[in-house]
Scaffold this motif. Structure first.
Motif, mmCIF file in Angstrom:
data_model
loop_
_atom_site.group_PDB
_atom_site.id
_atom_site.type_symbol
_atom_site.label_atom_id
_atom_site.label_comp_id
_atom_site.label_asym_id
_atom_site.label_seq_id
_atom_site.Cartn_x
_atom_site.Cartn_y
_atom_site.Cartn_z
ATOM 1 N N ASP A 41 82.297 31.547 63.565
ATOM 2 C CA ASP A 41 82.192 30.253 63.232
ATOM 3 C C ASP A 41 81.211 29.241 63.321
ATOM 4 O O ASP A 41 80.959 28.279 62.796
ATOM 5 C CB ASP A 41 83.496 29.240 64.311
ATOM 6 N N ASN A 42 79.928 30.054 63.809
ATOM 7 C CA ASN A 42 78.902 29.226 63.989
ATOM 8 C C ASN A 42 77.971 29.366 62.497
ATOM 9 O O ASN A 42 76.991 29.102 62.392
ATOM 10 C CB ASN A 42 77.844 29.642 65.216
ATOM 11 N N LYS A 43 78.398 30.542 61.848
ATOM 12 C CA LYS A 43 77.808 30.960 60.546
ATOM 13 C C LYS A 43 77.822 29.626 59.608
ATOM 14 O O LYS A 43 78.557 28.698 59.880
ATOM 15 C CB LYS A 43 78.225 32.195 59.972
ATOM 16 N N ILE A 44 76.738 29.924 58.549
ATOM 17 C CA ILE A 44 76.930 28.854 57.551
ATOM 18 C C ILE A 44 77.431 29.258 55.977
ATOM 19 O O ILE A 44 77.074 30.229 55.614
ATOM 20 C CB ILE A 44 75.314 28.183 57.392
ATOM 21 N N LYS A 46 77.636 28.574 52.476
ATOM 22 C CA LYS A 46 76.635 27.750 51.534
ATOM 23 C C LYS A 46 77.237 27.808 50.018
ATOM 24 O O LYS A 46 77.592 28.829 49.731
ATOM 25 C CB LYS A 46 75.267 28.498 51.503
ATOM 26 N N ASN A 60 75.731 22.943 52.639
ATOM 27 C CA ASN A 60 75.795 23.811 53.563
ATOM 28 C C ASN A 60 76.826 23.513 54.710
ATOM 29 O O ASN A 60 76.858 22.096 55.202
ATOM 30 C CB ASN A 60 74.426 24.121 54.345
ATOM 31 N N PRO A 62 79.142 24.294 58.391
ATOM 32 C CA PRO A 62 79.487 25.265 59.449
ATOM 33 C C PRO A 62 80.733 25.901 58.861
ATOM 34 O O PRO A 62 81.606 25.396 58.457
ATOM 35 C CB PRO A 62 79.489 24.630 60.478
ATOM 36 N N VAL A 63 80.735 27.307 59.189
ATOM 37 C CA VAL A 63 82.066 27.935 58.945
ATOM 38 C C VAL A 63 83.308 27.242 59.277
ATOM 39 O O VAL A 63 84.111 27.203 58.791
ATOM 40 C CB VAL A 63 82.046 29.513 59.147
ATOM 41 N N LYS A 64 83.180 26.982 60.797
ATOM 42 C CA LYS A 64 84.403 26.083 61.510
ATOM 43 C C LYS A 64 84.773 24.947 60.686
ATOM 44 O O LYS A 64 85.961 24.854 60.332
ATOM 45 C CB LYS A 64 83.970 25.957 62.879
#
Length: 120
Positions: A41-44, A46, A60, A62-64
């Motif tokens: 969830d903290n990944k980005i 893009k 960009n 955040p995945v969440k």
């Protein structure tokens, strides 16, 4: 994780470990799974759009946040003509739910438009 739980239950059945030890191991498995999901969830996510007309978009999320936005609206909150609306948002949601990493969309149109969606 299911296989690991079955192995733990088998060890209890064979008398190799106690029920209490099995509960500790299963709890540790769930904690590991939860930590893994939080890391994703903290990944980005893009989104990059390069138009043949010179219009460019780099966003960009955040995945969440991307998951929440896509599930609530079914689209990204950016406008860029048909380049974004032609992406299969359900497939994108499935990729996010499956914790996919890397490039998930890479579209190059005949007119020279480029759309890329990557999770890093």
């Amino acid at each position: 994780m299911k296989d690991e739980i079955l192995r733990i239950l088998s060890m209890v059945s064979d008398g190799k470990i106690s029920q209490e030890k099995a509960a500790e191991l299963i709890d540790a498995l769930y904690q590991r799974e939860e930590k893994s999901n939080n890391d994703y969830d903290n990944k980005i996510l893009k989104v990059k759009v390069l138009s043949h007309e010179g219009d460019n978009v780099n966003v960009n999320f955040p995945v969440k946040a991307a998951k929440a936005i896509l599930k609530a609206t079914g689209k990204f909150p950016i406008t860029m003509g048909d380049q974004i609306t032609n992406i299969d948002m359900n497939a994108l949601i499935e990729a996010l739910d499956a914790s996919v990493i890397g490039k998930i969309v890479d579209v190059k149109s005949a007119e020279g438009d480029i759309v890329e969606v990557t999770i890093e």
